[in-house]
Design an enzyme around this catalytic site. Structure first.
Site, mmCIF file in Angstrom:
data_model
loop_
_atom_site.group_PDB
_atom_site.id
_atom_site.type_symbol
_atom_site.label_atom_id
_atom_site.label_comp_id
_atom_site.label_asym_id
_atom_site.label_seq_id
_atom_site.Cartn_x
_atom_site.Cartn_y
_atom_site.Cartn_z
ATOM 1 N N GLU A 263 0.748 -0.773 -0.024
ATOM 2 C CA GLU A 263 -0.160 0.191 0.005
ATOM 3 C C GLU A 263 0.849 1.655 0.310
ATOM 4 O OE1 GLU A 263 -2.419 2.529 0.024
ATOM 5 O OE2 GLU A 263 -3.527 0.908 0.156
ATOM 6 N N THR A 312 -6.310 2.718 -5.156
ATOM 7 C CA THR A 312 -5.477 1.441 -5.536
ATOM 8 C C THR A 312 -6.639 0.827 -6.522
ATOM 9 O OG1 THR A 312 -5.409 1.051 -3.019
ATOM 10 C CG2 THR A 312 -6.051 -0.689 -3.466
ATOM 11 N N HIS A 429 -1.252 3.569 4.603
ATOM 12 C CA HIS A 429 -1.769 4.184 3.853
ATOM 13 C C HIS A 429 -1.859 5.091 5.037
ATOM 14 C CE1 HIS A 429 -5.532 5.609 2.348
ATOM 15 N NE2 HIS A 429 -6.168 4.509 1.594
ATOM 16 N N ASP A 489 0.956 0.582 -5.118
ATOM 17 C CA ASP A 489 -0.419 0.339 -6.018
ATOM 18 C C ASP A 489 -0.341 1.937 -6.468
ATOM 19 O OD1 ASP A 489 -0.716 1.271 -3.252
ATOM 20 O OD2 ASP A 489 -2.612 0.585 -3.468
ATOM 21 N N HIS A 490 0.350 3.076 -6.061
ATOM 22 C CA HIS A 490 0.354 4.163 -6.206
ATOM 23 C C HIS A 490 0.621 4.679 -5.619
ATOM 24 C CE1 HIS A 490 -2.674 4.902 -2.970
ATOM 25 N NE2 HIS A 490 -2.976 4.086 -2.895
#
Length: 705
Positions: A263, A312, A429, A489-490
């Protein structure tokens, strides 16, 4: 009825406005009751409590106000009672549905009510509770009082200007509600995170209307699509296809696939060391670094995330389908539960007999995963309902990573091999809150931005969680027969914060440019194949759209007949063109950001490009625009419903049931007997869960690890 004969009702109920106000209060109270008793809407702060408290008001008043415009006495009262009934029915239907599916009823669910009813089966009766009478008692009593004329119908119509004022007041109140909601959760409607979020911030009525609008818009685009559109996309994909590299094709054939979702993990964290206040350096992700540099790992250092508003979920869309997320909103939430897909789970199932499963310690309807995964062909989805989640081991995005991986072992060991699996970790996150328990201890960065400061500690926690999971894979016997893919994911640090990060990554904030922002969109992509020794760091430029053809070719499955927008990163035909969702481009030679063009190798702004450079730049823009256009055309028009050249049988989402999944897996083991290939069966029908070892940061610190 004797009670009703003696009953004297308050005078205000004998006026239209009085009854209107009383009914509005009752509906508001029932919504609040449902929020607190039946719906599990996670609230994080006082603002969210306040928004939840007020959100039923605007829509309730607006809808009931329709009756105030009707001048005829009986028609006005009947209209008010019908609206009263429908709002109560909508609320109670969602309560019952939520108890079974932990989700809210969408317009598509209503249109397919027969499927929902059959899905409930004999369990429908068990959905009701004794206190459910409270949802209906008020309506029944008021109905009886009106029939018995204990509540007298007011002959006087409500003045038009009063009715208009009530409607305008409710609209103004909704605007204020929406403003507060956008403050608490930016892009609430644009990105459509979760149905839970929309209900929590805007209310059930507003959610239903909003879902109806988006459903209509989606269906309109879908209805206008044709087979000719599919032919256009198929021609593009055929010309864009990159043949597999003979040296890597099939080197992981038959192996389990384990995706580990890192994440918000950016490439700059690899090998990064954070200095504490005393100047001592602390390696942030030592285990992931060791995997990155391992000879059995094919690592990519020019791999970019390509997500849009779906964040995501967009990453998942690309990894599973080699299709981009939508230009607005999330594909998962807008069409994930409607479209036809030829996703990795279905391909691997039909081509090579793979079982598939997703593990995620958050609610199943976040990003609409519980519906989208069925359309992808995932056999199993273990969401938060399968984990022991409590206040001590979780936060707003779900179960923390260490207990998540540990508790997943009980399900992983039951999967029939070979399997295709994905583990979605969440602890790293935003907002990267500092741990306050025994997980605290890793140094916190010292910048003016608290978000950046906590980012390294949560990344370190993720790193140790992944290490513990790897240790379990080895102890359980899964490691050697698996290909393990780790990916970011980003971005974790947004462009608006990058200047505050600059000094930590060896840059000067005063000279930071949009080119630096683009370079920061690199994320890790590592394919770890135990037994291979030809790994290393690959400098090919690529992105998440390329992940699926890359993986399938490693597994020995040619992607030539599949509709995929990406190219195998190992292919000698790979064009090395990275498309961002907004149309920006990165290639080995140029980084194109809007009207600005940079030299990728040096970051130099090309102020006056030559004619040849202009031609090359325009060619790159055209390639990217066409790739995005073909992907959007495929998704918005649901074109794969017309496609048959892949030879795949279309996925039927009704074949998948994500309830009682452990029992399903145990039954398969029993039915297969000695032919069962699960780890549990291979281990003489003995669990491997006790082989999982996890400790806190402080425990590791004491033991010197």
């Amino acid at each position: 009825m004797t009670i009703f004969k003696k009953l004297r009702t308050p005078d205000f109920l004998n006026t239209r406005l009085g009854l209107f106000g009383f009914v509005a209060i009752l509906i508001w109270l029932k919504n609040i009751f449902a929020y607190t008793v039946d719906f599990h809407l996670r609230l994080e702060n006082a603002l969210e409590y306040f928004i939840l408290f007020i959100n039923p008001i605007a829509s309730t008043v607006f809808l009931l106000a329709i009756a105030l415009y009707i001048r005829r006495k009986k028609a006005s009262y009947i209209t008010m009672m019908i609206i009263y009934f429908l709002m109560t029915l909508l609320l109670f239907s969602n309560v019952a549905y939520y108890r079974e599916f932990t989700d809210f009823i969408t317009v598509n669910t209503m249109l397919g009510a027969g499927k929902v009813a059959s899905g409930l089966g004999e369990s429908a009766v068990r959905l009701f509770r004794p206190y459910d009478v409270l949802y209906w008692l008020d309506f029944i009593i008021i109905g009886i009082l009106l029939i018995a004329k204990k509540i007298k119908m007011d002959e006087r119509p409500v003045r038009a200007r009063v009715a208009v004022s009530v409607s305008l007041l409710s609209a103004l109140f909704f605007t204020a509600n929406l403003t507060l909601a956008e403050t608490a959760r930016p892009q609430l409607l644009g990105r459509q995170f979760s149905r839970d979020y929309i209900v929590k911030f805007l209310g059930l009525n507003a959610f239903t209307v909003y879902d109806g609008i988006t459903t209509y818009q989606t269906n309109q685009v879908r209805a206008e699509a044709s087979e000719n559109d599919m032919d256009t996309v198929a021609d593009y994909v055929s010309n864009h296809y990159a043949a597999p590299n003979d040296e890597t094709f099939g080197i992981a054939k038959g192996k389990n696939v384990i995706y580990i979702h890192l994440e918000s993990f950016q490439q700059f964290l690899i090998d990064y060391k954070l200095k504490d206040e005393t100047g001592v350096e602390h390696e942030v992700t030592p285990f992931i670094n060791s995997i990155y540099h391992n000879n059995s790992t094919y690592s990519f250092d020019n791999f970019f995330h390509q997500v849009g508003q779906g964040k995501t979920s967009d990453a998942e869309t690309m990894f599973e389908n080699s299709l981009f997320g939508l230009d607005q909103g999330s594909l998962f939430t807008q069409v994930g539960g409607k479209n036809t897909f030829e996703a990795a789970p279905a391909i691997l199932d039909q081509e090579a007999g793979y079982t598939s499963a997703v593990f995620h310690g958050n609610t199943g309807n976040f990003w609409n995963r519980n519906e989208t995964y069925k359309h992808f062909g995932y056999n199993y989805f273990f969401d938060a309902s399968y984990y022991d989640v409590n206040e001590d081991n979780s936060f707003q995005y779900g179960l923390h990573d260490k207990p998540f991986f540990q508790q997943s072992a009980q399900y992983l060991e039951r999967l029939q091999q070979p399997f295709y699996s994905k583990f979605i970790a969440v602890s790293n996150h935003y907002p990267y809150s500092q741990f306050t328990n025994d997980e605290a201890g890793f140094p916190i960065a010292k910048t003016s931005d608290e978000t950046i400061n906590g980012y390294f500690a949560t990344a370190n926690y993720l790193d140790k969680s992944v290490e513990e999971f790897f240790n379990y894979l080895k102890a359980s016997g899964l490691y050697e027969n698996s290909v393990i893919v780790l990916y970011g994911d980003h971005y974790g640090i947004s462009n608006s914060r990058n200047k505050n990060l600059a000094e930590l990554v060896g840059k000067d904030k005063s000279t930071w440019t949009e080119y630096d922002n683009a370079a920061m969109q690199r994320v890790p992509y590592m394919i770890h194949i135990p037994g291979q020794s030809n790994g290393g760091i690959n400098h090919t430029y690529g992105g998440q759209i390329d992940a699926l053809p890359t993986l399938l070719h490693l597994l020995g499955i040619d992607t030539k007949n599949y509709i995929q927008m990406g190219q195998d990163l190992f292919s000698k035909e790979n064009e090395q063109v990275v498309a961002f969702r907004n149309g920006n481009v990165v290639s080995p030679k140029y980084t194109i950001l809007g009207s600005s063009v940079y030299e990728t190798a040096t970051g130099r702004l090309i102020v006056e490009p030559t004619e040849q450079e202009n031609q090359e730049i325009q060619a790159l823009k055209d390639k990217v625009n066409l790739q995005l256009q073909m992907s959007d055309q495929t998704s918005n028009g649901d074109l794969l419903r017309f496609y048959t050249n892949s030879g795949l049988t279309p996925v039927n989402p009704d074949d998948y049931n994500y309830k009682d999944q452990l029992e399903q897996l145990e039954k398969i083991e029993k039915d297969k007997g000695k032919n069962s290939t699960s780890v549990y069966s291979k281990n003489n029908n003995t669990s491997t869960v006790d082989k999982y070892r996890t400790e806190t940061f402080q425990d590791y610190l004491k033991s010197g690890q």
